[in-house]
Design a protein around this motif. Sequence first.
Motif, PDB file in Angstrom:
ATOM      1  N   ASN A 180      -1.853  41.169 -10.224  1.00  0.00           N
ATOM      2  CA  ASN A 180      -1.940  42.385 -11.040  1.00  0.00           C
ATOM      3  C   ASN A 180      -0.499  42.860 -11.270  1.00  0.00           C
ATOM      4  O   ASN A 180       0.464  42.220 -10.814  1.00  0.00           O
ATOM      5  N   THR A 206      -2.923  40.692 -14.723  1.00  0.00           N
ATOM      6  CA  THR A 206      -4.054  41.575 -15.049  1.00  0.00           C
ATOM      7  C   THR A 206      -3.553  43.019 -15.129  1.00  0.00           C
ATOM      8  O   THR A 206      -2.645  43.423 -14.395  1.00  0.00           O
ATOM      9  N   GLY A 208      -5.643  46.008 -15.239  1.00  0.00           N
ATOM     10  CA  GLY A 208      -6.721  46.980 -15.044  1.00  0.00           C
ATOM     11  C   GLY A 208      -7.566  47.101 -16.309  1.00  0.00           C
ATOM     12  O   GLY A 208      -7.856  46.091 -16.964  1.00  0.00           O
ATOM     13  N   GLY A 211      -6.911  45.062 -19.578  1.00  0.00           N
ATOM     14  CA  GLY A 211      -7.148  43.627 -19.758  1.00  0.00           C
ATOM     15  C   GLY A 211      -6.136  42.768 -19.026  1.00  0.00           C
ATOM     16  O   GLY A 211      -5.876  42.990 -17.843  1.00  0.00           O
ATOM     17  N   ASN A 262     -12.236  39.109 -18.679  1.00  0.00           N
ATOM     18  CA  ASN A 262     -12.187  40.565 -18.896  1.00  0.00           C
ATOM     19  C   ASN A 262     -13.600  41.129 -19.013  1.00  0.00           C
ATOM     20  O   ASN A 262     -13.905  42.197 -18.453  1.00  0.00           O
TER      21      ASN A 262
HETATM   22  P1  ATP Z   1      -8.977  45.192  -7.718  1.00  0.00           P
HETATM   23  O1  ATP Z   1      -7.945  45.153  -6.634  1.00  0.00           O
HETATM   24  O2  ATP Z   1      -9.444  46.580  -8.088  1.00  0.00           O
HETATM   25  O3  ATP Z   1     -10.114  44.264  -7.505  1.00  0.00           O
HETATM   26  P2  ATP Z   1      -6.824  44.140  -9.253  1.00  0.00           P
HETATM   27  O4  ATP Z   1      -5.833  45.216  -8.969  1.00  0.00           O
HETATM   28  O5  ATP Z   1      -6.648  42.823  -8.590  1.00  0.00           O
HETATM   29  O6  ATP Z   1      -8.291  44.662  -9.058  1.00  0.00           O
HETATM   30  P3  ATP Z   1      -6.872  44.799 -12.070  1.00  0.00           P
HETATM   31  O7  ATP Z   1      -5.761  44.398 -12.969  1.00  0.00           O
HETATM   32  O8  ATP Z   1      -7.003  46.229 -11.693  1.00  0.00           O
HETATM   33  O9  ATP Z   1      -6.825  43.819 -10.809  1.00  0.00           O
HETATM   34  O10 ATP Z   1      -8.271  44.389 -12.742  1.00  0.00           O
HETATM   35  C1  ATP Z   1      -8.645  43.039 -12.940  1.00  0.00           C
HETATM   36  C2  ATP Z   1      -9.433  42.925 -14.225  1.00  0.00           C
HETATM   37  O11 ATP Z   1     -10.621  43.725 -14.137  1.00  0.00           O
HETATM   38  C3  ATP Z   1      -8.700  43.430 -15.459  1.00  0.00           C
HETATM   39  O12 ATP Z   1      -7.894  42.408 -16.002  1.00  0.00           O
HETATM   40  C4  ATP Z   1      -9.862  43.818 -16.362  1.00  0.00           C
HETATM   41  O13 ATP Z   1     -10.380  42.668 -16.988  1.00  0.00           O
HETATM   42  C5  ATP Z   1     -10.925  44.314 -15.374  1.00  0.00           C
HETATM   43  N1  ATP Z   1     -10.928  45.775 -15.187  1.00  0.00           N
HETATM   44  C6  ATP Z   1     -10.362  46.479 -14.176  1.00  0.00           C
HETATM   45  N2  ATP Z   1     -10.581  47.797 -14.316  1.00  0.00           N
HETATM   46  C7  ATP Z   1     -11.326  47.951 -15.436  1.00  0.00           C
HETATM   47  C8  ATP Z   1     -11.892  49.065 -16.130  1.00  0.00           C
HETATM   48  N3  ATP Z   1     -11.715  50.313 -15.687  1.00  0.00           N
HETATM   49  N4  ATP Z   1     -12.587  48.830 -17.266  1.00  0.00           N
HETATM   50  C9  ATP Z   1     -12.774  47.579 -17.728  1.00  0.00           C
HETATM   51  N5  ATP Z   1     -12.267  46.481 -17.121  1.00  0.00           N
HETATM   52  C10 ATP Z   1     -11.560  46.657 -15.990  1.00  0.00           C
END
Ligand code: ATP
Length: 289
Positions: A180, A206, A208, A211, A262
């Motif tokens: 991320n 990623t 959040g 996308g 996504n």
């Molecule tokens: P986590 O630790 O919460 O599991 P992360 O920090 O590893 O997640 P993020 O980049 O927050 O990774 O999210 C991963 C993917 O989840 C994003 O690329 C997106 O596709 C999806 N995603 C996360 N939050 C949302 C949201 N609020 N609405 C729609 N899609 C989301």
Amino acid sequence: MITVIGSINMDIVVETNLFPKQGETVLGESFHTVPGGKGANQAVAAARLGAHVHMVGALGNDAFGQVLRNLLKVESVKDQFVETTSTATGIANIILFEQDNRIIVVPGANHDVTKESIDAAREQIAKSELVIMQLEIPQETVEYALDMCQELGVKVLLNPAPAENFKEEWMDRVAYFTPNETECADIFKDDVENALERYPNRLIVTLGADGARYYDGEKHVIVKGFKTVPKDTTGAGDTFNGAFAYALTTGVGITEAVKFANIAASLSVEKFGAQGGMPKVEAVQARLK
Ligand code: ATP
């Protein structure tokens, strides 16, 4: 066929309105156990979409171990290479207090995933289209598995969480790398554009709800997230990784695979629990239209 080499945990969640002071006992509001561990979560995400998934990991010879093994079987994740060891099953003790989360992780049996565990699964790894790893098992095991995959010509998707366990020298052994934004900054100590340009078509960051993005060698590609109202974003990243891996094994390119991932992750954040909202392929396809 996908092989996931990684952690399996039971999350032990306590909700409380009072936080105990030293030596004090308080009454909490609720208690529940939720299956977790990034390895198991990503294995379940891919399997629920229809991928043929083998897990390499370790559980303790205890009640949580039995429950977690059964849950893998229910999800059709093959557990032949999930050992039972004499160490307690890994847990995450999560205390939800007001707006605060306090989490203590005890890796337990996850630290018993060793080079021998990887050797035992060698034939399975050799047959895999993709191996998925995270960093919740010992670093030396990850390194050993990366070397084996390189020797066997098997592609690796590495999700570098927790980021502090990553070594940048591993990048040449990784086909897809999915931090991320925070993990990307921690690992590359650079802004995201520069990091992406160093690893075209390999580094996928990623974002959040926004996308994910990568650099295709000529231009930056941002694949927008699917707009939804999230209930619980726990496991969004794990769903993304499992779904991205599944999509890649169906033969689509990076942009299509990220789009699919996504959408899968957007469905997962609409329900509680990391694994609770992980979708079946039909639900993702319905949103792709
Ligand atoms: P986590 O630790 O919460 O599991 P992360 O920090 O590893 O997640 P993020 O980049 O927050 O990774 O999210 C991963 C993917 O989840 C994003 O690329 C997106 O596709 C999806 N995603 C996360 N939050 C949302 C949201 N609020 N609405 C729609 N899609 C989301």
